[in-house]
Every structure is written in structure tokens, then in C-alpha cells.
Design a protein around this motif. Sequence first.
Motif, PDB file in Angstrom:
ATOM      1  N   ALA A  77      51.987 -66.174  54.141  1.00 53.02           N
ATOM      2  CA  ALA A  77      52.209 -64.896  53.464  1.00 53.02           C
ATOM      3  C   ALA A  77      51.787 -65.069  52.012  1.00 53.02           C
ATOM      4  O   ALA A  77      52.375 -65.862  51.276  1.00 53.02           O
ATOM      5  CB  ALA A  77      53.669 -64.471  53.565  1.00 53.02           C
ATOM      6  N   LEU A  78      50.724 -64.348  51.633  1.00 53.55           N
ATOM      7  CA  LEU A  78      50.217 -64.434  50.263  1.00 53.55           C
ATOM      8  C   LEU A  78      50.688 -63.198  49.507  1.00 53.55           C
ATOM      9  O   LEU A  78      50.253 -62.076  49.783  1.00 53.55           O
ATOM     10  CB  LEU A  78      48.690 -64.511  50.255  1.00 53.55           C
ATOM     11  N   LEU A  79      51.584 -63.387  48.566  1.00 55.72           N
ATOM     12  CA  LEU A  79      52.137 -62.291  47.774  1.00 55.72           C
ATOM     13  C   LEU A  79      51.371 -62.180  46.457  1.00 55.72           C
ATOM     14  O   LEU A  79      51.306 -63.145  45.683  1.00 55.72           O
ATOM     15  CB  LEU A  79      53.630 -62.528  47.485  1.00 55.72           C
ATOM     16  N   VAL A  80      50.778 -61.016  46.217  1.00 55.32           N
ATOM     17  CA  VAL A  80      49.967 -60.789  45.019  1.00 55.32           C
ATOM     18  C   VAL A  80      50.614 -59.706  44.173  1.00 55.32           C
ATOM     19  O   VAL A  80      50.837 -58.585  44.635  1.00 55.32           O
ATOM     20  CB  VAL A  80      48.531 -60.373  45.405  1.00 55.32           C
ATOM     21  N   ASP A  81      50.917 -60.058  42.947  1.00 53.13           N
ATOM     22  CA  ASP A  81      51.513 -59.122  41.995  1.00 53.13           C
ATOM     23  C   ASP A  81      50.488 -58.040  41.643  1.00 53.13           C
ATOM     24  O   ASP A  81      49.378 -58.339  41.193  1.00 53.13           O
ATOM     25  CB  ASP A  81      51.940 -59.891  40.739  1.00 53.13           C
ATOM     26  N   MET A  82      50.843 -56.773  41.857  1.00 57.33           N
ATOM     27  CA  MET A  82      49.953 -55.665  41.515  1.00 57.33           C
ATOM     28  C   MET A  82      50.564 -54.764  40.455  1.00 57.33           C
ATOM     29  O   MET A  82      50.177 -53.604  40.312  1.00 57.33           O
ATOM     30  CB  MET A  82      49.622 -54.843  42.765  1.00 57.33           C
ATOM     31  N   SER A  83      51.515 -55.293  39.699  1.00 59.91           N
ATOM     32  CA  SER A  83      52.073 -54.510  38.600  1.00 59.91           C
ATOM     33  C   SER A  83      50.994 -54.287  37.539  1.00 59.91           C
ATOM     34  O   SER A  83      50.021 -55.041  37.442  1.00 59.91           O
ATOM     35  CB  SER A  83      53.281 -55.227  37.998  1.00 59.91           C
ATOM     36  N   TYR A  84      51.167 -53.259  36.730  1.00 59.04           N
ATOM     37  CA  TYR A  84      50.110 -52.868  35.799  1.00 59.04           C
ATOM     38  C   TYR A  84      49.837 -53.936  34.747  1.00 59.04           C
ATOM     39  O   TYR A  84      48.754 -53.970  34.161  1.00 59.04           O
ATOM     40  CB  TYR A  84      50.491 -51.541  35.132  1.00 59.04           C
ATOM     41  N   SER A  85      50.794 -54.814  34.520  1.00 60.30           N
ATOM     42  CA  SER A  85      50.571 -55.881  33.537  1.00 60.30           C
ATOM     43  C   SER A  85      49.441 -56.807  33.976  1.00 60.30           C
ATOM     44  O   SER A  85      48.771 -57.421  33.131  1.00 60.30           O
ATOM     45  CB  SER A  85      51.858 -56.684  33.333  1.00 60.30           C
ATOM     46  N   MET A  86      49.205 -56.932  35.288  1.00 66.74           N
ATOM     47  CA  MET A  86      48.107 -57.769  35.773  1.00 66.74           C
ATOM     48  C   MET A  86      46.766 -57.229  35.288  1.00 66.74           C
ATOM     49  O   MET A  86      45.881 -57.991  34.899  1.00 66.74           O
ATOM     50  CB  MET A  86      48.134 -57.833  37.297  1.00 66.74           C
ATOM     51  N   GLU A  87      46.633 -55.918  35.300  1.00 65.80           N
ATOM     52  CA  GLU A  87      45.399 -55.306  34.803  1.00 65.80           C
ATOM     53  C   GLU A  87      45.309 -55.423  33.288  1.00 65.80           C
ATOM     54  O   GLU A  87      44.242 -55.726  32.736  1.00 65.80           O
ATOM     55  CB  GLU A  87      45.349 -53.838  35.232  1.00 65.80           C
ATOM     56  N   LEU A  88      46.428 -55.199  32.619  1.00 66.91           N
ATOM     57  CA  LEU A  88      46.413 -55.254  31.159  1.00 66.91           C
ATOM     58  C   LEU A  88      46.089 -56.655  30.652  1.00 66.91           C
ATOM     59  O   LEU A  88      45.396 -56.812  29.639  1.00 66.91           O
ATOM     60  CB  LEU A  88      47.765 -54.800  30.607  1.00 66.91           C
ATOM     61  N   ARG A  89      46.568 -57.676  31.327  1.00 68.48           N
ATOM     62  CA  ARG A  89      46.312 -59.057  30.902  1.00 68.48           C
ATOM     63  C   ARG A  89      44.954 -59.567  31.382  1.00 68.48           C
ATOM     64  O   ARG A  89      44.554 -60.667  31.026  1.00 68.48           O
ATOM     65  CB  ARG A  89      47.419 -59.986  31.420  1.00 68.48           C
ATOM     66  N   GLY A  90      44.275 -58.797  32.225  1.00 65.86           N
ATOM     67  CA  GLY A  90      42.970 -59.228  32.719  1.00 65.86           C
ATOM     68  C   GLY A  90      43.037 -60.289  33.794  1.00 65.86           C
ATOM     69  O   GLY A  90      42.055 -61.016  34.006  1.00 65.86           O
ATOM     70  N   THR A  91      44.169 -60.383  34.492  1.00 64.96           N
ATOM     71  CA  THR A  91      44.323 -61.409  35.528  1.00 64.96           C
ATOM     72  C   THR A  91      44.161 -60.848  36.935  1.00 64.96           C
ATOM     73  O   THR A  91      44.156 -61.606  37.897  1.00 64.96           O
ATOM     74  CB  THR A  91      45.707 -62.073  35.412  1.00 64.96           C
ATOM     75  N   TRP A  92      44.014 -59.525  37.057  1.00 64.46           N
ATOM     76  CA  TRP A  92      43.935 -58.924  38.384  1.00 64.46           C
ATOM     77  C   TRP A  92      42.658 -59.333  39.119  1.00 64.46           C
ATOM     78  O   TRP A  92      42.680 -59.602  40.316  1.00 64.46           O
ATOM     79  CB  TRP A  92      44.014 -57.411  38.283  1.00 64.46           C
ATOM     80  N   GLY A  93      41.544 -59.389  38.404  1.00 66.66           N
ATOM     81  CA  GLY A  93      40.291 -59.784  39.058  1.00 66.66           C
ATOM     82  C   GLY A  93      40.377 -61.175  39.652  1.00 66.66           C
ATOM     83  O   GLY A  93      39.904 -61.422  40.776  1.00 66.66           O
ATOM     84  N   GLU A  94      40.972 -62.107  38.907  1.00 69.58           N
ATOM     85  CA  GLU A  94      41.098 -63.471  39.413  1.00 69.58           C
ATOM     86  C   GLU A  94      42.049 -63.529  40.604  1.00 69.58           C
ATOM     87  O   GLU A  94      41.808 -64.253  41.577  1.00 69.58           O
ATOM     88  CB  GLU A  94      41.597 -64.386  38.290  1.00 69.58           C
ATOM     89  N   ALA A  95      43.131 -62.752  40.559  1.00 71.00           N
ATOM     90  CA  ALA A  95      44.073 -62.715  41.680  1.00 71.00           C
ATOM     91  C   ALA A  95      43.409 -62.134  42.922  1.00 71.00           C
ATOM     92  O   ALA A  95      43.596 -62.622  44.044  1.00 71.00           O
ATOM     93  CB  ALA A  95      45.302 -61.898  41.300  1.00 71.00           C
ATOM     94  N   LYS A  96      42.614 -61.077  42.748  1.00 72.49           N
ATOM     95  CA  LYS A  96      41.914 -60.468  43.873  1.00 72.49           C
ATOM     96  C   LYS A  96      40.912 -61.456  44.481  1.00 72.49           C
ATOM     97  O   LYS A  96      40.827 -61.604  45.707  1.00 72.49           O
ATOM     98  CB  LYS A  96      41.186 -59.205  43.421  1.00 72.49           C
ATOM     99  N   THR A  97      40.149 -62.148  43.632  1.00 71.63           N
ATOM    100  CA  THR A  97      39.193 -63.145  44.117  1.00 71.63           C
ATOM    101  C   THR A  97      39.900 -64.224  44.921  1.00 71.63           C
ATOM    102  O   THR A  97      39.435 -64.636  45.992  1.00 71.63           O
ATOM    103  CB  THR A  97      38.449 -63.780  42.933  1.00 71.63           C
ATOM    104  N   THR A  98      41.023 -64.693  44.414  1.00 73.37           N
ATOM    105  CA  THR A  98      41.775 -65.746  45.095  1.00 73.37           C
ATOM    106  C   THR A  98      42.275 -65.272  46.453  1.00 73.37           C
ATOM    107  O   THR A  98      42.169 -65.992  47.454  1.00 73.37           O
ATOM    108  CB  THR A  98      42.949 -66.188  44.220  1.00 73.37           C
ATOM    109  N   ALA A  99      42.820 -64.064  46.505  1.00 70.79           N
ATOM    110  CA  ALA A  99      43.331 -63.531  47.765  1.00 70.79           C
ATOM    111  C   ALA A  99      42.216 -63.389  48.788  1.00 70.79           C
ATOM    112  O   ALA A  99      42.380 -63.747  49.969  1.00 70.79           O
ATOM    113  CB  ALA A  99      44.014 -62.193  47.524  1.00 70.79           C
ATOM    114  N   LEU A 100      41.051 -62.866  48.376  1.00 72.39           N
ATOM    115  CA  LEU A 100      39.935 -62.710  49.297  1.00 72.39           C
ATOM    116  C   LEU A 100      39.418 -64.066  49.758  1.00 72.39           C
ATOM    117  O   LEU A 100      39.045 -64.238  50.924  1.00 72.39           O
ATOM    118  CB  LEU A 100      38.813 -61.911  48.628  1.00 72.39           C
TER     119      LEU A 100
END
Length: 651
Positions: free
Chosen positions: A463-486
Motif C-alpha cells: 500500500a503506497l500512501l501519497v500525500d496530496m495535500s496542497y502543501s505538496m504542490e506549494l513546496r514543489g514536491t508533488w512531481g517527485e512524489a508522482k514520479t515515485t508512485a508511477l
Amino acid sequence: MSVRYGAWAGGPDPMEPPYDIRQALDEIGDDVLAGTSARDALNRLLRRGPSGRDGLDSLRRRARERSRDLRRSGRLDGTLDQVRELLDQALEEEKRALFPIPDDAARMAEAELDTLPRDISRAVRELADYQWRSPEARQTYEQIQDLLRSEVLDAQFAGMKDAVQNATPEDLERVRQMMSALNEMLDADARGEHTPEDFAQFMAQYGDFFPEQPQNLDELVDQLARRAAAAQQLLDSLTAEQREELAGLMAQAMAQSGLADEMSRLQQGLRAARPDLQWGGRQRMDGEQGMGYSDATGALAELADLDQLDELLSQDYPGASLEDIDEELVERALGRAAVEDMAQLRRIERELREQGYVQRGSDGLRLSPRALRRLGSTALRRVFALVEAKGRGGHDVRDAGAAGEITGASREWRFGDEQPLDVVRSVRNAVLRNAGAGAREVRMQAEDFEVVETERRASAAIALLVDMSYSMELRGTWGEAKTTALALHSLVTTKYPQDAIEIIGFSDYARVMSPNALVEHDWDRVQGTNLQHGLMLARRHLDKHRGAEPMILVITDGEPTAHLAPDGFADFAWPPTDETIAATLAEVERCTRRGATINVFMLDDDPRLVAFMQDVGRRNGGRVFQPKRGALGEYVVADYLTSRRGTRRAG
């Protein structure tokens, strides 16, 4: 029967390999993996354009630059200036001729000229019956009529100016007959009675009036209607006084030429045929030099094309498609090179669709499952490039277990092996050995036998839990999290199909997400990091795979700030309440009793986050990592590989 071979000449080569769109796919993937939605990434590629070609943005910028240049090219009242100059010249020549004449008639004529209305249109009309004493003045006055007639006809029928200058009555009668035949054809078309033969006959008789050589009535109507609409915009853009003067002058010129009735009829027919055009409205022209009526009409027709093209190139309207952009419109406005750029963009979009990489829905283009698989493979290759650079590679344990999966390789048989025999290779070994010994019969020996090699693989539930709170986008970490999940999803589904992975996104609520939903995720500015709900869904996933090794991986940048209240709704608070912390830790305890290891990857060093996750690690026995920017994928994938081997990596 003889057969002749030669170059294919029947259209597109049926043996031509598919268009190479790998670069386009990679560019889309780069944007998606950086955190852009797939729809935006596809649109961005079309706006940016492929390497060496203009995209929609560049074409739109060129259209706007051309529009700006046109607006600076001149003023719309140039014909009035020309008429005024000719009228002043004619009056000066006439007064010069009248001055030496001593009779009363000359004085009366001078008085009549001095009392002419200031309105140019009325002045020209009152001089229609004036008896000129000066031949030069009469000729100058007649130039006014020639000018107006040629300007009006050239404005409606581009290229006619030279043909009607100094026209004889016979020339004007042929123009009238052409307009009459054209009007009859438009009326027949409105009744549904027009035929291609009628148009062919018309062009055979009057084709010299149309240098653009339209191929059918629709093309002819389009050309004429665009210029007629632009002429109306020209009049609407003048001041009320200028509009009245120019309209009066043109009406006089058409009436004196015997063309007024047919011109009026033509205007009505064109409006009825093309009501979609902008018939009227003010346009701004800021140039210093006055433009003739025909040139100004052409400029406004071009401006209308550029305005329409600008809107189409924006693709910012419901159901927008590149197919909406007319090739002839692009060529008229920007030239042939722009048509080729558009053709390249259309080909990319078409090939992406035909080769199964994109699908068009009611909300525009989106990536297909095939494209998502490629995207996951790309993400995985990037992660493995980092992993292998640090010496972390394959991890499969090859063994003789019959329960393993076939690798495609074989090896020599050893006593006690339970794998199936590789019959083909075993017989081949015997044949080669006997042939080398010169034997006429094939006899099998123990050393000839080979067995199919397999891998022993224990199954795991991840089970891979990925934080999708808006702070992920604001900090610029969402792209890296998405890449890792994929990347992890691609690794598990392709190399470890016996493992079961589920991606769970969590913000104010948690939800199970497919790779497509992850890629298409658009941000909702909601508050809350509901890790408790995410762990609850993770536990449900693990319960579906009781015989597999349970693994929970958490990617987050903040401590829990929300939990599910007894009524089932999310309860958010900042800073976190004791109730949220307690509910989250209670879910951690349930996962721990389930036997699941929770490994956490923190994307921020906030002391509250660090303290909370360390508490989770103590309660669960899992590990807590704080990867550097850009290293998240390496940590998560390597941790999964290490956990499957049953060993632990230092945190």
C-alpha cells in the motif's frame, strides 16, 4: 502472368513505418512527471511545438504581431482625403480659368463655386451638372468618379481596380452583367437549385474578374463575403460625418455607373449566405498615412482573419480541436510555412491517437493506458538510473523451487532438481554429442539433460500512501512524489506481477487511485492531511491479500491535521488536535497488529513532523527516511526491493 515492381504511387505508402512520436511522448512525460496534469501536458506540447517547428503559441504570437503591424499601417479615411484633394484641384483649375473672363456668367460661376457645401459628398453631387470652363478641371472632376468606382469595385472584387480605371460604358455594362449573373446564382443557391455546372459556366464567362480563381461557389462566396463584411466594418469605424460623406460618394459613383441596384442586391445576398461573419463593428487603425477604401477594406478583412485565427489558436473554448483551424485561414494570415507547422501539430495529435497513446473525450485529450505504461516505465528507468549508480541492482533469488516462475534460461540437470526438463535443449545436446562421436544413433546420457531455470518469488501486498495535500504542490514536491508512485507501480506490475500494489492518495480524505487518476490529478485547495483514513484504506487492501507480506509506504510532507470523526466526515484542525493524533496512532497500532511494516518518507524537516513520525516508527518497528530533494524515488524503490529480499537497509 507477369508482375512488375516499382515505387508505390497510390497515396500514402502502406509499408511506411509508423510516425516516430517517441520524442513527443517523452516531452509529455517530462511535464506529467514534473507535476502537470496529462491534459495540460498534451496541450503544452501543442502550444510549444515539437523541436524545429512552431507551436500554437508561436503561431498565435505571429498572428498578433501581424495584426499590430496592420493597425499601424494607415488610417481608414484615405479615400476621403483623395477626393478632397481632387476636388480642391478641380476648383482651383476652374477658378483660374474663370478669372480672366469679363462677363457676368463667369462671376456667377465663381459665386456658385464659392458657395459649395463643405460636405464633400454634397459638393461632388452639386457639381454633377456644372458646366466646366476648364478642360483640365473637368478631367480632374471625372477622376473623382473613376477613383470612387474603382475603389468600391476593387473593395468588393479584389483585383478589379486596374480593370475599371478609365472604363468605357461597354466595360461597365459587362461588370453589371457579371454582378447580375452572380446574384442570380446566389438566389438559386438559396433555393437549393444551384449546380456545379452553373458555377463552371459563370467562371468560363467572367473568370477574369476573379484572379484568386475559386473552385466552387462556396469559395467565391467566402472571398466576397469576407470583403463585404470588412467594408461594413470600415464604415462603422469612421466618424458619423466621415461615414455619411463616404457612403454618399460611393452611392453616387455606383448610381452614375449603373451598378447601384446590383451592388445592393449582392450585399444582401452575401449577408444571407454568410450570417456567421461579423457584419459591422468598429476597428481601430492607428497609422498616419491615409489608406484607400479598397486597401483599407483588404486590411480589415485580414484583421478579421487574424482575430479569428488568434481565437482558434488559443484552443480556449469548449470542444477545442486542431481540426477547427482552417488551413486556408492559416495560409492567408501567416503563409505556407505556418500551414506546414500546423500540419506537423495535427500529425502528432493524430498519431498519438491512432497509435493508442491518447484518447479524446468530452474534456479534451487524455493519456491512454498504453501511454501510462510507457510513462511508468520512463519513471522507473529514471529511478533505476540513480539506484544502479549507487550499486543497488537486481535482487531475485534463483533457485530450484518448482513453485518459481520460468526465467527463459536453462542449466544442466543436477541430482535432486524438480524443475521441468528443457526437452529441446536436452535432445540437442545428445545429437551434438553423438554426431561428434560419429554414432548413427542418438543415445541420451545424464550430462545431456538440462532443466528450465525458475525464480522463487514470495508475494507481497504493498500500500503506497501519497500525500496530496496542497502543501505538496506549494513546496514543489508533488512531481517527485508522482514520479515515485508511477515508478513503483510500474516495477511491481511488470517485474513482480505476483505482488499486489495499491496507490492511496490522501488529503482531507483518502481514496484509492489508479495510475491514470494519479496522472490526471488536478489540485483542489482543500485543507487536511488525513493519514488516519489513508492507513485505514491500506489495511483494507492488506486484508484482501492475507497470504502476502504486508508493506505500507508513506510519502508525506506534513504531520496529520485531519481524521474521520464518528459521523464519517473529516475533522480538520491546525495545529493538530489531540483527537487527530490519537486517531492516527490508533490506526498505526491496528496496522502493526496486522503485521504490516510502515516505512515513512518525509519530504520536510518540520520538527513536529519528525517527532510524530519517529513515534510511528517506535510503535510499528518501521523505518523513517528523510531523502534529499530528487532522491525520493531511489529511496522508495530501493526500500521495496530490500524489503522483498527480507533484509533491511540502514536508514
